[in-house]
Design a protein around this motif. Structure first.
Motif, PDB file in Angstrom:
ATOM      1  N   VAL A 217       0.836  -1.201   0.000  1.00 34.66           N
ATOM      2  CA  VAL A 217       0.000   0.000   0.000  1.00 34.66           C
ATOM      3  C   VAL A 217       0.870   1.250   0.000  1.00 34.66           C
ATOM      4  CG1 VAL A 217      -1.561   1.365   1.437  1.00 34.66           C
ATOM      5  CG2 VAL A 217      -2.040  -1.050   1.035  1.00 34.66           C
ATOM      6  N   ARG A 218       1.937   1.220   0.780  1.00 33.51           N
ATOM      7  CA  ARG A 218       2.815   2.385   0.846  1.00 33.51           C
ATOM      8  C   ARG A 218       3.576   2.569  -0.467  1.00 33.51           C
ATOM      9  NH1 ARG A 218       6.518   1.620   5.408  1.00 33.51           N
ATOM     10  NH2 ARG A 218       6.852   3.853   5.598  1.00 33.51           N
TER      11      ARG A 218
ATOM     12  N   TYR B 284      -7.578   2.250  -4.453  1.00 39.63           N
ATOM     13  CA  TYR B 284      -6.810   2.842  -3.355  1.00 39.63           C
ATOM     14  C   TYR B 284      -7.576   4.007  -2.726  1.00 39.63           C
ATOM     15  CZ  TYR B 284      -3.044   5.479  -1.096  1.00 39.63           C
ATOM     16  OH  TYR B 284      -2.288   6.179  -0.200  1.00 39.63           O
ATOM     17  N   ARG B 285      -8.056   4.901  -3.579  1.00 43.46           N
ATOM     18  CA  ARG B 285      -8.729   6.100  -3.060  1.00 43.46           C
ATOM     19  C   ARG B 285     -10.041   5.759  -2.360  1.00 43.46           C
ATOM     20  NH1 ARG B 285      -5.639  10.127  -4.189  1.00 43.46           N
ATOM     21  NH2 ARG B 285      -4.544  10.331  -6.177  1.00 43.46           N
TER      22      ARG B 285
ATOM     23  N   LEU C 249       1.753   7.006  -6.713  1.00 49.59           N
ATOM     24  CA  LEU C 249       0.661   7.878  -7.147  1.00 49.59           C
ATOM     25  C   LEU C 249       1.197   9.216  -7.638  1.00 49.59           C
ATOM     26  CD1 LEU C 249      -2.063   7.283  -4.410  1.00 49.59           C
ATOM     27  CD2 LEU C 249      -2.217   6.708  -6.823  1.00 49.59           C
ATOM     28  N   ASP C 250       2.348   9.628  -7.115  1.00 51.09           N
ATOM     29  CA  ASP C 250       2.929  10.911  -7.522  1.00 51.09           C
ATOM     30  C   ASP C 250       3.746  10.811  -8.800  1.00 51.09           C
ATOM     31  OD1 ASP C 250       1.857  12.150  -5.311  1.00 51.09           O
ATOM     32  OD2 ASP C 250       3.609  11.747  -4.062  1.00 51.09           O
TER      33      ASP C 250
ATOM     34  N   SER D  40       1.156   4.182  -2.730  1.00 59.13           N
ATOM     35  CA  SER D  40       0.911   5.578  -2.360  1.00 59.13           C
ATOM     36  C   SER D  40       2.038   6.471  -2.885  1.00 59.13           C
ATOM     37  CB  SER D  40       0.768   5.712  -0.848  1.00 59.13           C
ATOM     38  OG  SER D  40       2.036   5.752  -0.210  1.00 59.13           O
TER      39      SER D  40
END
Lengths: 96, 96
Positions: free
Chosen positions: B24-25, B86-87, B31-32, B28
């Motif tokens: 998950v990390r 995810y969101r 995502l950028d 995350s």
DNA sequence: GTAATATATGAACGCTTGCTCAACTATTCA
DNA sequence: TGAATAGTTGAGCAAGCGTTCATATATTAC
């Protein structure tokens, strides 16, 4: 996007609830409405014990809610987020 | 709603990819935009080996895609379904 | 009361998973 | 060429998970 360790764990726990085929099938049956443990077990071809164990986990995650009627316990989905996640996942699987 | 055993397994596999805090990390951060393995490892405070092992699983699930540049390998998300899942999960965790 | 039914629970077992460690490949630099 | 860097891979291990089996609890029927 930076994600705190706590939220990462919470997210992982959320998705873990849907990370087993038995639980996914339980949820798919409960989409139609509440159902007793025995009926679930029969439809899933699982023992009542196995189903009960899985329901316990789903209950602790607040994914399902129990209603006792006599000696039967009817379970239903507790959260419409669950249904949304399920449907989005299914969409991905079916034509992703 | 009846769900075939095959699709139940596929759904479970899909959610399994998001059922671990490290993965998950990783997602995350991606995502950028794309990021190299070493940078990911540093930001996550994990060994490169551990990150690489996780990326392998995410790659096999078609969650991430690799781009090789010199001796670096940059990973990025391969699928906007991942971001949606995810969101939605994050929304549930933050104010569910 | 006893028997039967419906579910829950705890222990045990086998399987999976995520990590570490060491070894390996591939690429760049001198 | 050789050394250094970036990442991958396989083995091994501890922890976690899902099942079965036996037992326990709760409710109904007699």
């Amino acid at each position: 996007m930076k994600l705190s360790e706590l939220k990462a764990i919470q997210l992982a726990e959320l998705f873990s609830a849907l990370s087993d085929a038995s639980r996914v099938r339980i949820i798919s049956l409960l989409l139609d409405g509440e159902m007793g443990v025995g009926t679930l077990a029969e439809k899933l071809n699982m023992t009542e014990s196995a189903v009960s164990h899985q329901l316990r986990g789903l209950r602790q995650m607040r994914f399902v809610r129990a209603r006792k009627a006599g000696r039967q316990v009817f379970y239903r989905l507790d959260d419409d987020h669950v249904e949304k996640l399920y449907r989005m996942g299914l969409e991905h699987v079916e034509h992703g």
